[in-house]
Scaffold this motif. Structure first.
Motif, PDB file in Angstrom:
ATOM      1  N   GLN A   8      29.148  50.637  28.597  1.00 45.68           N
ATOM      2  CA  GLN A   8      30.347  50.850  29.398  1.00 45.68           C
ATOM      3  C   GLN A   8      30.457  49.773  30.480  1.00 45.68           C
ATOM      4  O   GLN A   8      29.457  49.392  31.094  1.00 45.68           O
ATOM      5  N   VAL A   9      31.684  49.305  30.686  1.00 42.65           N
ATOM      6  CA  VAL A   9      31.931  48.305  31.722  1.00 42.65           C
ATOM      7  C   VAL A   9      33.086  48.757  32.605  1.00 42.65           C
ATOM      8  O   VAL A   9      33.943  49.541  32.186  1.00 42.65           O
ATOM      9  N   ARG A  10      33.096  48.237  33.824  1.00 47.02           N
ATOM     10  CA  ARG A  10      34.158  48.527  34.781  1.00 47.02           C
ATOM     11  C   ARG A  10      34.793  47.212  35.231  1.00 47.02           C
ATOM     12  O   ARG A  10      34.083  46.227  35.471  1.00 47.02           O
ATOM     13  N   LEU A  11      36.122  47.185  35.310  1.00 44.30           N
ATOM     14  CA  LEU A  11      36.811  45.996  35.803  1.00 44.30           C
ATOM     15  C   LEU A  11      36.652  45.925  37.314  1.00 44.30           C
ATOM     16  O   LEU A  11      37.093  46.823  38.035  1.00 44.30           O
ATOM     17  N   VAL A  12      36.011  44.857  37.807  1.00 48.39           N
ATOM     18  CA  VAL A  12      35.749  44.742  39.243  1.00 48.39           C
ATOM     19  C   VAL A  12      36.599  43.666  39.907  1.00 48.39           C
ATOM     20  O   VAL A  12      36.722  43.631  41.134  1.00 48.39           O
ATOM     21  N   ASP A  13      37.206  42.776  39.115  1.00 46.54           N
ATOM     22  CA  ASP A  13      38.048  41.736  39.718  1.00 46.54           C
ATOM     23  C   ASP A  13      38.933  41.134  38.640  1.00 46.54           C
ATOM     24  O   ASP A  13      38.619  41.189  37.442  1.00 46.54           O
ATOM     25  N   SER A  14      40.051  40.564  39.065  1.00 47.51           N
ATOM     26  CA  SER A  14      40.941  39.854  38.143  1.00 47.51           C
ATOM     27  C   SER A  14      41.735  38.828  38.926  1.00 47.51           C
ATOM     28  O   SER A  14      41.986  39.004  40.123  1.00 47.51           O
ATOM     29  N   ARG A  15      42.104  37.764  38.268  1.00 47.91           N
ATOM     30  CA  ARG A  15      42.906  36.728  38.912  1.00 47.91           C
ATOM     31  C   ARG A  15      43.690  35.955  37.859  1.00 47.91           C
ATOM     32  O   ARG A  15      43.292  35.868  36.693  1.00 47.91           O
ATOM     33  N   THR A  16      44.801  35.382  38.288  1.00 46.03           N
ATOM     34  CA  THR A  16      45.638  34.585  37.407  1.00 46.03           C
ATOM     35  C   THR A  16      45.117  33.158  37.363  1.00 46.03           C
ATOM     36  O   THR A  16      44.904  32.538  38.405  1.00 46.03           O
ATOM     37  N   LEU A  17      44.906  32.640  36.145  1.00 46.21           N
ATOM     38  CA  LEU A  17      44.451  31.260  35.971  1.00 46.21           C
ATOM     39  C   LEU A  17      45.587  30.313  35.632  1.00 46.21           C
ATOM     40  O   LEU A  17      45.541  29.132  35.991  1.00 46.21           O
ATOM     41  N   SER A  18      46.576  30.808  34.927  1.00 45.99           N
ATOM     42  CA  SER A  18      47.751  30.019  34.542  1.00 45.99           C
ATOM     43  C   SER A  18      48.868  31.021  34.258  1.00 45.99           C
ATOM     44  O   SER A  18      48.638  32.234  34.289  1.00 45.99           O
ATOM     45  N   PRO A  19      50.088  30.552  33.978  1.00 47.46           N
ATOM     46  CA  PRO A  19      51.170  31.507  33.723  1.00 47.46           C
ATOM     47  C   PRO A  19      50.877  32.515  32.617  1.00 47.46           C
ATOM     48  O   PRO A  19      51.443  33.620  32.630  1.00 47.46           O
TER      49      PRO A  19
END
Length: 243
Positions: A8-19
């Motif tokens: 099991q994994v949890r989403l801890v961060d996200s960011r936009t790299l390109s459109p």
């Protein structure tokens, strides 16, 4: 061959790299280290309303003792997997399966390396380069990255910083649909492979190894160019496609 582990994994961060590309950072819920080889991939089980689906993505981060790992995912119009993941909220949990795959670069590999990627084919190559840097690798590692527009060049600042800090790293983005303001290389990656390969060979550090990742058409074209036209030994040409 044993089945890859499920966890099991949890989403801890996200960011936009390109459109169209978003980076997601997942962390194992049990807190244990996620062990993998640079270049491998994981599958995510996505619980959609119309039924569970699985999607596989190359790991963008380099191996470490951390429980976390990163994926860079292109949003495909109408694609249920990529749409779901681009809209995923921090804290969400998923089932992951892996690591899997045999597309890797041994850290003790001798000779220079030419990495050739289009789109998110860059992600396993990023993992390989960063893993080599962490171990003090000093032989040339040149990255040829093809996208359509300048706005599509993701991890650009990171590779530029690596190149500033490490003389053996070179980042060469090429645009297939460049506008008049672009002063860098133009055209498809295969246009530039022979020149870069010959430059690497001319350094006198041994026959380079090529690592190629992207859509099937590009991978096949570059692989055939190296093997058939340029007569590069088969064991020096490594590739993986994601379609």
């Amino acid at each position: 061959m044993p089945l890859p582990p499920t966890f099991q994994v949890r989403l801890v961060d996200s960011r936009t790299l390109s459109p169209s590309v978003r980076e997601l950072t997942f962390e194992r819920e049990d807190g244990s280290a996620f062990a993998f080889d640079a270049g491998q991939w994981v599958s995510l089980v996505l619980p959609r309303p119309d039924g569970e689906i699985r999607r596989s993505y190359s790991i963008a981060s380099h191996p470490s003792e951390s429980p976390s790992f990163q994926l860079a995912i292109t949003k495909v119009d109408g694609g249920p997997g990529s749409t779901y993941l681009h809209e995923l909220s921090r804290g969400a949990t998923l089932t992951a399966i892996g690591p899997q795959g045999f597309f890797s670069r041994p850290l003790d590999k001798t000779g220079p390396s030419l990495f050739v990627a289009t789109g998110t084919g860059l992600t396993p190559l990023r993992s390989m380069v960063r893993a080599a840097v962490e171990t003090g690798h000093t032989l040339p590692m040149w990255v040829l990255f093809g996208v359509r527009h300048e706005r599509d060049i993701f991890y650009r600042e990171e590779f530029a910083e690596l190149a500033r800090k490490h003389a053996n790293i070179r980042f060469v983005p090429t645009l297939s649909r460049a506008d008049e303001t672009w002063s860098g290389p133009r055209g498809y990656v295969q246009t530039h492979v022979p020149t870069l390969w010959n430059e690497l060979t001319g350094l006198g550090l041994g026959t380079p190894h090529a690592y190629i990742c992207g859509l099937k058409r590009m991978v096949s074209t570059v692989r055939d160019l190296l093997r058939n036209d340029m007569r590069i030994p088969r064991d020096h040409v490594h590739s993986e496609r994601y379609d």
